[in-house]
Design a protein around this motif. Sequence first.
Motif, PDB file in Angstrom:
ATOM      1  N   VAL A   2       0.847  -1.179   0.000  1.00 15.24           N
ATOM      2  CA  VAL A   2       0.000   0.000   0.000  1.00 15.24           C
ATOM      3  C   VAL A   2       0.884   1.230   0.000  1.00 15.24           C
ATOM      4  O   VAL A   2       1.847   1.318   0.773  1.00 15.24           O
ATOM      5  N   ALA A  24      -4.339   6.705  -2.060  1.00 16.55           N
ATOM      6  CA  ALA A  24      -3.843   5.409  -1.613  1.00 16.55           C
ATOM      7  C   ALA A  24      -4.007   4.383  -2.722  1.00 16.55           C
ATOM      8  O   ALA A  24      -5.036   4.342  -3.396  1.00 16.55           O
ATOM      9  N   ILE A  28      -5.734  -2.930  -1.354  1.00 19.62           N
ATOM     10  CA  ILE A  28      -6.538  -2.338  -0.287  1.00 19.62           C
ATOM     11  C   ILE A  28      -7.915  -2.985  -0.244  1.00 19.62           C
ATOM     12  O   ILE A  28      -8.655  -2.950  -1.229  1.00 19.62           O
ATOM     13  N   ILE A  31     -10.261   1.156   3.985  1.00 25.77           N
ATOM     14  CA  ILE A  31      -9.537   2.151   4.759  1.00 25.77           C
ATOM     15  C   ILE A  31     -10.481   2.691   5.822  1.00 25.77           C
ATOM     16  O   ILE A  31     -11.565   3.180   5.498  1.00 25.77           O
ATOM     17  N   ASN A  76     -10.190   5.958  -2.936  1.00 29.02           N
ATOM     18  CA  ASN A  76      -9.220   5.829  -1.848  1.00 29.02           C
ATOM     19  C   ASN A  76      -8.372   7.084  -1.712  1.00 29.02           C
ATOM     20  O   ASN A  76      -7.147   7.023  -1.574  1.00 29.02           O
ATOM     21  N   VAL A  99      -5.198   1.124   7.114  1.00 32.15           N
ATOM     22  CA  VAL A  99      -5.493   0.316   5.938  1.00 32.15           C
ATOM     23  C   VAL A  99      -5.652  -1.152   6.300  1.00 32.15           C
ATOM     24  O   VAL A  99      -4.855  -1.702   7.069  1.00 32.15           O
ATOM     25  N   THR A 101      -5.763  -4.761   4.235  1.00 31.59           N
ATOM     26  CA  THR A 101      -5.451  -5.321   2.924  1.00 31.59           C
ATOM     27  C   THR A 101      -6.179  -6.643   2.713  1.00 31.59           C
ATOM     28  O   THR A 101      -6.728  -7.230   3.643  1.00 31.59           O
TER      29      THR A 101
END
Length: 120
Positions: A2, A24, A28, A31, A76, A99, A101
Amino acid sequence: QVQLVESGGGLVQPGGSLRLSCAASGSIFSINVMGWYRQAPGKERELVVVITNDGVTNYTDSVKGRFTISRNNAKNTVYLQMNSLKPEDTAVYYCNADVSTYDGSRYRSWGQGTQVTVSS
């Protein structure tokens, strides 16, 4: 991985405005909190404002009424609209995001910073 990338900093006169962006990218899933921090010359990094994924915000007192945070969850991306800038706002501004993932990790990611200089 990220990655957070800030943009929009620059030199502006007192009373002027700037709009910072932070995008970002990477693997992801979601968030949660996103925010902006800043570090002025000779000072420690401080929180400017944070925003949750449902829009709840917390601003430091020194920027209330002048700065506005917003986010575009589909992209994002988080933004910081800075109005009525003062010389004491001069700092490197850093983006931060909580974040999650796709592989199940959760951590805070930082951008590399963008310089904001307010001077006449």
